[in-house]
Design a protein around this motif. Structure first.
Motif, PDB file in Angstrom:
ATOM      1  N   ALA A 194       0.846  -1.200   0.000  1.00 39.55           N
ATOM      2  CA  ALA A 194       0.000   0.000   0.000  1.00 39.55           C
ATOM      3  C   ALA A 194       0.877   1.244   0.000  1.00 39.55           C
ATOM      4  N   THR A 195       0.506   2.192  -0.838  1.00 37.93           N
ATOM      5  CA  THR A 195       1.272   3.436  -0.936  1.00 37.93           C
ATOM      6  C   THR A 195       0.934   4.366   0.224  1.00 37.93           C
ATOM      7  N   ALA A 196       1.746   5.385   0.388  1.00 36.48           N
ATOM      8  CA  ALA A 196       1.527   6.368   1.451  1.00 36.48           C
ATOM      9  C   ALA A 196       0.187   7.083   1.253  1.00 36.48           C
ATOM     10  N   ASP A 197      -0.196   7.308  -0.006  1.00 35.39           N
ATOM     11  CA  ASP A 197      -1.481   7.963  -0.277  1.00 35.39           C
ATOM     12  C   ASP A 197      -2.650   7.086   0.171  1.00 35.39           C
ATOM     13  N   ILE A 198      -2.574   5.800  -0.079  1.00 32.69           N
ATOM     14  CA  ILE A 198      -3.643   4.880   0.325  1.00 32.69           C
ATOM     15  C   ILE A 198      -3.725   4.820   1.848  1.00 32.69           C
ATOM     16  N   ILE A 199      -2.584   4.772   2.507  1.00 37.96           N
ATOM     17  CA  ILE A 199      -2.560   4.741   3.974  1.00 37.96           C
ATOM     18  C   ILE A 199      -3.162   6.029   4.533  1.00 37.96           C
ATOM     19  N   ALA A 200      -2.798   7.167   3.939  1.00 35.51           N
ATOM     20  CA  ALA A 200      -3.347   8.450   4.400  1.00 35.51           C
ATOM     21  C   ALA A 200      -4.861   8.499   4.182  1.00 35.51           C
TER      22      ALA A 200
END
Length: 171
Positions: A42-48
């Motif tokens: 999971a990318t940082a954008d998805i986590i955010a």
């Protein structure tokens, strides 16, 4: 009498609040739910986005106030894992929980009461001491040790019960 009832009610409320607060804090200290529930890639954008959707991007004090406010209103939230209402997730397990509780209670009645009567009728004799030994061992063993031991005996060695799930006995 009314004073007694009020004091007991206040103690119950304080106890519930302490348990609720402790649970909230422990769950927040165990780590980031996004890292546990989302895939490793999971990318940082998805986590955010995940954290924003569930309000995990807010300061912890705001999360706590929202948590308490929702609980007081009867909203127990949604499961992070499934997105379903938490009450629904718990409610679908009530039947199995009551079955397990009823079975345990029945075993207590069938084993505990006769064992206590036998021990009382043989007070000070070897049979009483043996009963006390078994009672002390059962009481002092941690639940997880006793549970694994019973699973081994009744599911693996004797093959009377399933080792997991709520299937019927294999008798």
């Amino acid at each position: 009498m009314a004073r007694f009832a009020i004091i007991k009610a206040l103690r119950a409320i304080i106890t519930l609040w302490a348990i609720m607060t402790f649970t909230f804090i422990v769950l927040r200290l165990t780590g980031d739910p996004a890292l546990e529930l989302l895939p490793d890639n999971a990318t940082a954008d998805i986590i955010a986005l995940f954290n924003k959707k569930w309000g995990l991007d807010q300061p912890i004090w705001r999360q706590y106030l929202l948590y308490v406010s929702n609980l007081v209103q009867g909203d127990f939230g949604q499961s992070l894992a499934t997105g379903r209402q938490a009450v629904e997730v718990v409610a679908e397990r009530v039947g199995a929980t009551l079955t397990l509780t009823g079975t345990a209670f029945l075993l207590v009645l069938l084993i505990g009461i006769p064992g206590g009567v036998i021990a009382a009728l043989n007070r000070g004799r070897p049979l009483d001491r043996i009963m006390m030994l078994f009672c002390s061992m059962g009481y002092s063993l941690p639940n997880f040790v006793l549970g694994v031991t019973l699973i081994f005996i009744f599911a693996v060695a004797l093959r009377w019960l399933p080792s997991s799930g709520s299937a019927t006995p294999r008798i």
